[in-house]
Design a protein around this motif. Structure first.
Motif, PDB file in Angstrom:
ATOM      1  N   ARG A 140     -19.704   1.750   5.809  1.00 42.79           N
ATOM      2  CA  ARG A 140     -20.682   1.512   4.748  1.00 42.79           C
ATOM      3  C   ARG A 140     -20.879   0.002   4.594  1.00 42.79           C
ATOM      4  O   ARG A 140     -20.030  -0.808   4.979  1.00 42.79           O
ATOM      5  CB  ARG A 140     -20.229   2.119   3.424  1.00 42.79           C
ATOM      6  N   TYR A 141     -22.014  -0.363   4.020  1.00 40.68           N
ATOM      7  CA  TYR A 141     -22.324  -1.744   3.711  1.00 40.68           C
ATOM      8  C   TYR A 141     -21.933  -2.038   2.255  1.00 40.68           C
ATOM      9  O   TYR A 141     -21.984  -1.150   1.400  1.00 40.68           O
ATOM     10  CB  TYR A 141     -23.816  -2.026   3.872  1.00 40.68           C
ATOM     11  N   ARG A 142     -21.597  -3.326   2.024  1.00 39.67           N
ATOM     12  CA  ARG A 142     -21.214  -3.712   0.669  1.00 39.67           C
ATOM     13  C   ARG A 142     -21.546  -5.183   0.444  1.00 39.67           C
ATOM     14  O   ARG A 142     -21.316  -6.023   1.316  1.00 39.67           O
ATOM     15  CB  ARG A 142     -19.711  -3.458   0.486  1.00 39.67           C
ATOM     16  N   GLY A 227     -21.053  10.039  -0.735  1.00 38.01           N
ATOM     17  CA  GLY A 227     -20.918   9.092  -1.836  1.00 38.01           C
ATOM     18  C   GLY A 227     -22.207   8.479  -2.335  1.00 38.01           C
ATOM     19  O   GLY A 227     -22.164   7.484  -3.062  1.00 38.01           O
ATOM     20  N   THR A 228     -23.352   9.055  -1.987  1.00 34.89           N
ATOM     21  CA  THR A 228     -24.623   8.522  -2.499  1.00 34.89           C
ATOM     22  C   THR A 228     -24.652   8.654  -4.026  1.00 34.89           C
ATOM     23  O   THR A 228     -24.393   9.720  -4.567  1.00 34.89           O
ATOM     24  CB  THR A 228     -25.806   9.288  -1.896  1.00 34.89           C
ATOM     25  N   GLU A 270     -32.758  -0.366  -4.357  1.00 31.80           N
ATOM     26  CA  GLU A 270     -32.769  -1.566  -5.188  1.00 31.80           C
ATOM     27  C   GLU A 270     -31.611  -1.496  -6.166  1.00 31.80           C
ATOM     28  O   GLU A 270     -31.376  -0.466  -6.797  1.00 31.80           O
ATOM     29  CB  GLU A 270     -34.094  -1.666  -5.946  1.00 31.80           C
ATOM     30  N   SER A 271     -30.869  -2.617  -6.275  1.00 35.76           N
ATOM     31  CA  SER A 271     -29.720  -2.621  -7.177  1.00 35.76           C
ATOM     32  C   SER A 271     -29.332  -4.053  -7.521  1.00 35.76           C
ATOM     33  O   SER A 271     -29.628  -4.988  -6.774  1.00 35.76           O
ATOM     34  CB  SER A 271     -28.520  -1.924  -6.527  1.00 35.76           C
ATOM     35  N   ASN A 272     -28.656  -4.193  -8.656  1.00 33.74           N
ATOM     36  CA  ASN A 272     -28.012  -5.462  -8.964  1.00 33.74           C
ATOM     37  C   ASN A 272     -26.734  -5.586  -8.142  1.00 33.74           C
ATOM     38  O   ASN A 272     -26.103  -4.578  -7.782  1.00 33.74           O
ATOM     39  CB  ASN A 272     -27.667  -5.547 -10.461  1.00 33.74           C
ATOM     40  N   VAL A 276     -22.276  -1.333  -3.720  1.00 30.84           N
ATOM     41  CA  VAL A 276     -21.555  -0.539  -2.721  1.00 30.84           C
ATOM     42  C   VAL A 276     -22.467   0.600  -2.296  1.00 30.84           C
ATOM     43  O   VAL A 276     -22.925   1.379  -3.128  1.00 30.84           O
ATOM     44  CB  VAL A 276     -20.233   0.023  -3.288  1.00 30.84           C
ATOM     45  N   MET A 277     -22.731   0.701  -1.009  1.00 32.40           N
ATOM     46  CA  MET A 277     -23.701   1.665  -0.494  1.00 32.40           C
ATOM     47  C   MET A 277     -23.025   2.925   0.038  1.00 32.40           C
ATOM     48  O   MET A 277     -21.811   2.970   0.170  1.00 32.40           O
ATOM     49  CB  MET A 277     -24.556   0.981   0.572  1.00 32.40           C
TER      50      MET A 277
END
Length: 643
Positions: A140-142, A227-228, A270-272, A276-277
């Motif tokens: 996952r990307y973070r 985990g979405t 889109e997120s602040n 955690v993706m």
């Protein structure tokens, strides 16, 4: 003296460059993690111009060939010009938990974890978390940045390279429409890189999970998400898979037909920050049955957010809609409540139109008086607004309702992922169970929110009303979906649909019965009428009474997607073998019943009766080591071990 100083300074610089280079090389060599048993491994690589890729191996054989990684954001680019900043040490985590709904009740897995930090040409950081376990790998990307600034991801270039000459099973992802996307298409037998053909509706990509037989047919792999949450849309795969590379695709902006979603120019994540993706899960097995039994998706998901789960009870339900879709009278709802009581079910489901029948609490009070827990249908838009949702849940709980079936989501947009998480949370506060229909697939949510009992996202038995191709393809699909859709999470297939509908059934009656025990669902909603249940042999009725809704232990005996499936299922002292044939041919099998029926002396066999479409044959036999049986075309069987 001056020359000596210069010499020493140059020497220090050379040494510093040496150690930096050595450290960089060491870190580059460590861009991987492998499972504790050393079988599964995921490895990252950087090209000279800083482009990132990965590959996955099992026993050093390629499972996923070199595939791209990276994110293109509105403010930064992480698709090239990357360099390694930090490589963490490998950490072990132990995922030990119990599932309310699953093939196996208890899970205890060790995962190896490593995080690798990259920076781009502007110095911005991106972390990739790697995981490896005995059932597969994940990444996952973070973004760790803590400045709380907003970031938009305009493209995720993640790909999954399935080498050519690999075949598998994939489901088209439908274009947005009145009832789409809803993950209600056929899983198609494809070769890696094939275009989409023969989908039920216009398609804009492929769904996940996606199943492939790789490594010269020696290994199986399932590509999925876990985990979405509300910080990312549900993702699918792009339709263009030239060379066998399947790229991640975001939800489409026009997926808004059934919900009050705003018109958008795009539906980018889109997120602040920090952010955690979702996990990209790659489940690996030597046999297809290893995929079927995997819990990697829930291993990766957050732990349960419900402290006391004692009120969450799996069970079975009678359901009037399939046999009486246009009858919304109190009498029909009460009839099916009484059917639940007569079969020892815990629940009854009141589908669309129930509110009118419940004037003065008629049908809910009747269910409660019979000791049956009522579940009720609702439209997704009623549960999208937070305040309306909370008010509605309180109202239903006050009426004695124990669960909700919420229908027609038909979108994977980020706002919908967020709303679904809030549904689980708000329902849990009122001790309500949740069943989602017309919806996306689960993504490990049944671990995080154990009140999430089941979901549609499948072409189930209602298709005998709507889909002309369903009768011919249903048996095949029933031997594919346990290895694909049901691995993602519980599935509301609504089994046991015997009455002939608009598109006549071709599966045998026993095949339809067996689907109730091959699919896994926290609440099994049985189709068909009271008259059909009343006509069953006493042994079959008793099977319905005793059949569990979820299992302590499951093992596969035969696992051939698209052909056949035979499972051993256990719950407490109950022990069954259940099998179905997905083909149009007779299928001879041999089973060692002494192995699977230890502690039992006999077994009861439920097989096809004289009229294979409608009747059953029940016989009792002594257990033997080599039991020979021939599955009928599109047929099935159920064995119950007895003493």
């Amino acid at each position: 003296m001056k020359n000596r100083f210069i010499y020493c300074s140059l020497s220090l610089i050379v040494l510093e460059i040496f150690f930096l280079t050595a450290n960089c090389l060491a870190q580059t060599k460590a861009l991987y993690v492998q499972s504790e048993d050393h079988l599964n491994k995921i490895t990252l690589s950087l090209t000279g111009d800083g482009k990132l890729s990965y590959n996955v191996t099992r026993r050093n054989k390629t499972i996923i060939a070199d595939s791209p990684l990276g994110l293109s954001c509105d403010d930064q680019d992480f698709t090239s010009g990357l360099s390694v900043v930090e490589v963490s040490t490998v950490q072990k985590t132990r995922e030990q938990y119990e599932l309310k709904v699953g093939n196996n009740k208890s899970v205890d897995h060790v995962l190896e974890n490593r995080s690798i930090t990259f920076k781009n040409g502007q110095g911005a950081l991106m972390i990739i978390d790697l995981v490896a376990g005995k059932e597969g790998v994940a990444f996952r990307y973070r973004f760790q940045d803590g400045d709380k600034k907003a970031r938009i991801i305009k493209d995720e270039i993640t790909g999954f390279h399935i080498v050519q000459n690999s075949n598998g099973w994939m489901e088209p992802y439908d274009k947005a429409g009145d009832y789409t996307p809803g993950y209600e298409d056929f899983y198609l037998n494809v070769n890696s890189g094939d275009p989409i053909v023969n989908s039920r509706n216009p398609a804009v990509g492929w769904c996940m999970p996606a199943l492939f037989n790789v490594n010269d047919k020696k290994s199986w792999v399932l590509i999925a998400e876990s985990g979405t949450d509300g910080s990312y849309p549900g993702c699918h795969l792009q339709p263009d898979s030239k060379g066998g590379i399947y790229h991640i695709a975001f939800a489409e902006k026009d997926e808004k037909y059934t919900l009050p979603l705003a018109n958008k120019e795009h539906a980018y994540p889109e997120s602040n920050l920090p952010w955690v993706m979702p996990w990209r899960a790659i489940i690996i097995g030597d046999q297809a049955g290893d995929i079927l039994l995997s819990t990697l998706i829930t291993d990766l998901a957050p732990a349960s957010k419900i402290e006391d789960t004692s009120w969450i009870e799996p069970g079975k339900a009678a359901w009037a809609w399939w046999s009486h879709p246009d009858d919304h009278s109190p009498e029909i709802y009460n009839e099916f409540t009484d059917l639940s009581a007569s079969l020892g079910f815990k629940y009854t489901l009141f589908d669309a139109g129930w509110e009118k029948a419940n004037r003065d609490g008629k049908i809910i009070d009747h269910a409660i008086s019979k000791g049956i827990k009522p579940l009720v249908w609702g439209y997704s838009s009623e549960y999208f607004d937070p305040e309306k949702r909370k008010t509605r849940f309180k109202q239903l709980a006050g009426m004695g309702v124990k669960g909700v079936k919420i229908d027609f989501w038909c979108s994977d947009r980020q706002e919908v992922m967020a709303a679904i998480q809030s549904v689980f949370e708000d329902a849990a506060k009122e001790h309500l169970l949740v069943n989602l229909h017309g919806t996306t697939v689960p993504r490990g949510w049944q671990r995080t929110w154990p009140n999430y009992m089941t979901a549609e996202a499948i072409l189930g038995t209602e298709s005998y009303f709507y889909e002309p191709r369903f009768p011919e393809k249903a048996a095949e699909q029933n031997t594919v979906l346990p290895f694909t859709r049901n691995v993602a999470g519980p599935v509301d297939y609504t089994p046991f649909a015997l009455t002939i509908r608009k598109f006549p059934r071709l599966n045998t009656a026993v095949h339809e019965l067996a689907t109730a025990m091959t699919y896994t669902s926290g609440i099994i909603h049985f189709a068909d009428s009271k008259e059909v249940f009343d006509s069953l042999p006493v042994e079959v009725r008793n099977l319905f009474k005793g059949m569990p809704a979820t299992w302590d232990k499951t093992e596969y005996i035969i696992a051939e997607p698209g052909k056949s499936i035979v499972l051993n299922r256990q719950k407490g002292v109950l022990n069954y073998i259940v099998g179905i044939n997905g083909t149009n041919d007779k299928l001879p099998i041999t089973l060692d019943l002494k192995k699977w029926g230890k502690g039992f002396s006999k077994f009861r066999l439920i097989s096809e009766g004289k009229d294979q479409l409608m009747t059953f044959n029940v016989q009792t036999y002594s257990i033997s080591s080599n039991w020979l049986y021939t599955l009928a075309p599109k047929g099935g069987f159920v064995i119950q071990f007895i003493n």
